[in-house]
Design a protein around this motif. Structure first.
Motif, PDB file in Angstrom:
ATOM      1  N   ARG A   7      55.167  29.162  23.749  1.00 55.57           N
ATOM      2  CA  ARG A   7      53.962  28.621  24.459  1.00 55.57           C
ATOM      3  C   ARG A   7      54.154  28.973  26.063  1.00 55.57           C
ATOM      4  O   ARG A   7      55.103  28.693  26.743  1.00 55.57           O
ATOM      5  CB  ARG A   7      53.724  27.113  24.318  1.00 55.57           C
TER       6      ARG A   7
ATOM      7  N   PRO B 185      60.539  22.474  16.207  1.00 59.72           N
ATOM      8  CA  PRO B 185      61.501  21.384  16.041  1.00 59.72           C
ATOM      9  C   PRO B 185      62.755  21.922  15.434  1.00 59.72           C
ATOM     10  O   PRO B 185      63.124  21.298  14.489  1.00 59.72           O
ATOM     11  CB  PRO B 185      60.912  20.372  15.409  1.00 59.72           C
TER      12      PRO B 185
ATOM     13  N   THR C  33      67.649  24.358  28.038  1.00 62.44           N
ATOM     14  CA  THR C  33      67.712  23.534  26.434  1.00 62.44           C
ATOM     15  C   THR C  33      67.412  22.210  26.569  1.00 62.44           C
ATOM     16  O   THR C  33      67.708  21.592  27.875  1.00 62.44           O
ATOM     17  CB  THR C  33      68.882  23.890  25.843  1.00 62.44           C
TER      18      THR C  33
ATOM     19  N   THR D  58      66.399  18.602  23.566  1.00 63.77           N
ATOM     20  CA  THR D  58      66.447  18.218  22.156  1.00 63.77           C
ATOM     21  C   THR D  58      65.383  18.935  21.490  1.00 63.77           C
ATOM     22  O   THR D  58      64.243  18.664  21.798  1.00 63.77           O
ATOM     23  CB  THR D  58      66.318  16.809  22.114  1.00 63.77           C
ATOM     24  N   LYS D  59      65.574  19.832  20.646  1.00 58.83           N
ATOM     25  CA  LYS D  59      64.668  20.485  19.648  1.00 58.83           C
ATOM     26  C   LYS D  59      63.563  21.175  20.437  1.00 58.83           C
ATOM     27  O   LYS D  59      62.529  21.501  20.048  1.00 58.83           O
ATOM     28  CB  LYS D  59      64.118  19.424  18.625  1.00 58.83           C
ATOM     29  N   ARG D  60      64.009  21.639  21.690  1.00 55.58           N
ATOM     30  CA  ARG D  60      63.061  22.331  22.414  1.00 55.58           C
ATOM     31  C   ARG D  60      63.937  23.410  23.285  1.00 55.58           C
ATOM     32  O   ARG D  60      64.964  22.969  23.789  1.00 55.58           O
ATOM     33  CB  ARG D  60      62.263  21.516  23.204  1.00 55.58           C
ATOM     34  N   LEU D  61      63.500  24.617  23.480  1.00 54.92           N
ATOM     35  CA  LEU D  61      64.191  25.666  24.091  1.00 54.92           C
ATOM     36  C   LEU D  61      63.102  26.464  24.986  1.00 54.92           C
ATOM     37  O   LEU D  61      62.081  26.737  24.604  1.00 54.92           O
ATOM     38  CB  LEU D  61      64.764  26.638  23.263  1.00 54.92           C
ATOM     39  N   VAL D  62      63.410  26.627  26.268  1.00 51.55           N
ATOM     40  CA  VAL D  62      62.589  27.485  27.103  1.00 51.55           C
ATOM     41  C   VAL D  62      63.426  28.715  27.569  1.00 51.55           C
ATOM     42  O   VAL D  62      64.321  28.694  27.964  1.00 51.55           O
ATOM     43  CB  VAL D  62      62.306  26.416  28.332  1.00 51.55           C
TER      44      VAL D  62
ATOM     45  N   ASN E  48      54.453  29.341  30.066  1.00 49.00           N
ATOM     46  CA  ASN E  48      54.282  28.250  31.050  1.00 49.00           C
ATOM     47  C   ASN E  48      53.788  29.047  32.566  1.00 49.00           C
ATOM     48  O   ASN E  48      53.778  30.147  32.632  1.00 49.00           O
ATOM     49  CB  ASN E  48      55.599  27.707  31.507  1.00 49.00           C
TER      50      ASN E  48
ATOM     51  N   ASP F 140      58.280  25.723  20.854  1.00 46.38           N
ATOM     52  CA  ASP F 140      58.252  24.231  20.690  1.00 46.38           C
ATOM     53  C   ASP F 140      58.621  23.828  19.162  1.00 46.38           C
ATOM     54  O   ASP F 140      58.311  22.615  18.800  1.00 46.38           O
ATOM     55  CB  ASP F 140      56.660  23.799  20.719  1.00 46.38           C
TER      56      ASP F 140
ATOM     57  N   THR G  45      58.091  28.419  26.240  1.00 47.04           N
ATOM     58  CA  THR G  45      58.560  27.257  25.556  1.00 47.04           C
ATOM     59  C   THR G  45      58.492  27.557  23.990  1.00 47.04           C
ATOM     60  O   THR G  45      57.409  27.711  23.686  1.00 47.04           O
ATOM     61  CB  THR G  45      57.919  25.794  25.960  1.00 47.04           C
TER      62      THR G  45
END
Length: 235
Positions: A163, A175, A207, A209-213, A165, A173, A171
């Motif tokens: 996604r 999980p 980074t 929790t369960k998300r990485l950019v 930004n 998203d 991002t």
């Protein structure tokens, strides 16, 4: 290397009337994250058509480690190989998060293919594509280091599921916890954590929790061999 199907999802490729006819053969079912849609080595032959959400295809290695082979999303079928050849399941399919699907009995699925040559050709094309993808995964595991494989995986996830930004970052998203990310590149959680730390220190990723950019995709593409040069740091 690719986790996500490169071809058009099979349900989207079917003619509208054929898609409706196929889905009418099954029953709708919902899954929560962690639920098993298909267990490896099971002798069942039902097919699951994913309508919404993501599922993980994985196998257990001889060393008892989990290796993620693919991610399957909306419009894709899972379990069709066992439905066609009636042999035990070759992998486990697990819901990554909430999944909406239609479960189709194997005999009905085979009957549908038998009466619809065009759909049968699409299923054969999908199986061929997945075989080629698994060959690429094996080559990657044999010839690339952890950082290269991780970079390629992050590029793919950013390109296919990311996604954008306003600041130009992307991002991811999905999980996908760190142990699953490690399983998707055939490595340990510790080695992937080390690689992610290097990428964070260089300002390439962030980074949570369960998300990485992904803040800077170009270095990742270079590491993955998708750019004009290929960096080869070892991890």
């Amino acid at each position: 290397m690719s986790l996500i199907e490169q071809e058009q999802p099979l349900l989207d490729a079917l003619r509208a009337q054929d898609r409706a006819a196929l889905l009418a053969l099954g029953v709708r079912r919902g899954y929560e994250g962690g639920d098993v849609l298909l267990p490896e080595r099971a002798t069942t032959s039902y097919v699951v058509a994913i309508l919404r959400g993501w599922a993980v295809v994985s196998v257990e290695t001889e060393r008892g480690q989990r290796l993620i082979l693919a991610l399957r999303g909306a419009g894709e079928l899972v379990g069709e190989l066992a439905a066609v050849d009636r042999r035990p399941r070759s992998a486990t399919v697990t819901a990554l998060g909430p999944v909406a699907a239609v479960v189709i009995p194997g005999d009905r699925f085979r009957g549908f293919l038998g009466s619809n040559p065009a759909a049968g050709a699409l299923v054969l094309k999908q199986l061929s594509s997945r075989l080629r993808s698994s060959d690429g995964e094996r080559r990657s595991l044999a010839s690339e280091n952890v950082l290269q494989r991780l970079a390629a995986r992050l590029v793919e996830l950013a390109d296919r599921t990311g996604r954008p930004n306003p600041d130009g970052s992307v991002t991811i998203d999905l999980p996908l916890p760190q142990h699953d990310l490690a399983a998707s590149v055939g490595s340990t959680r510790e080695a992937v954590a080390k690689a992610l730390r290097l990428l964070r220190e260089q300002g390439i990723v962030r980074t949570a929790t369960k998300r990485l950019v992904v803040t800077d995709a170009e270095p990742l593409r270079l590491l993955a061999g998708d750019g004009p040069a290929t960096a080869r740091p070892g991890v």
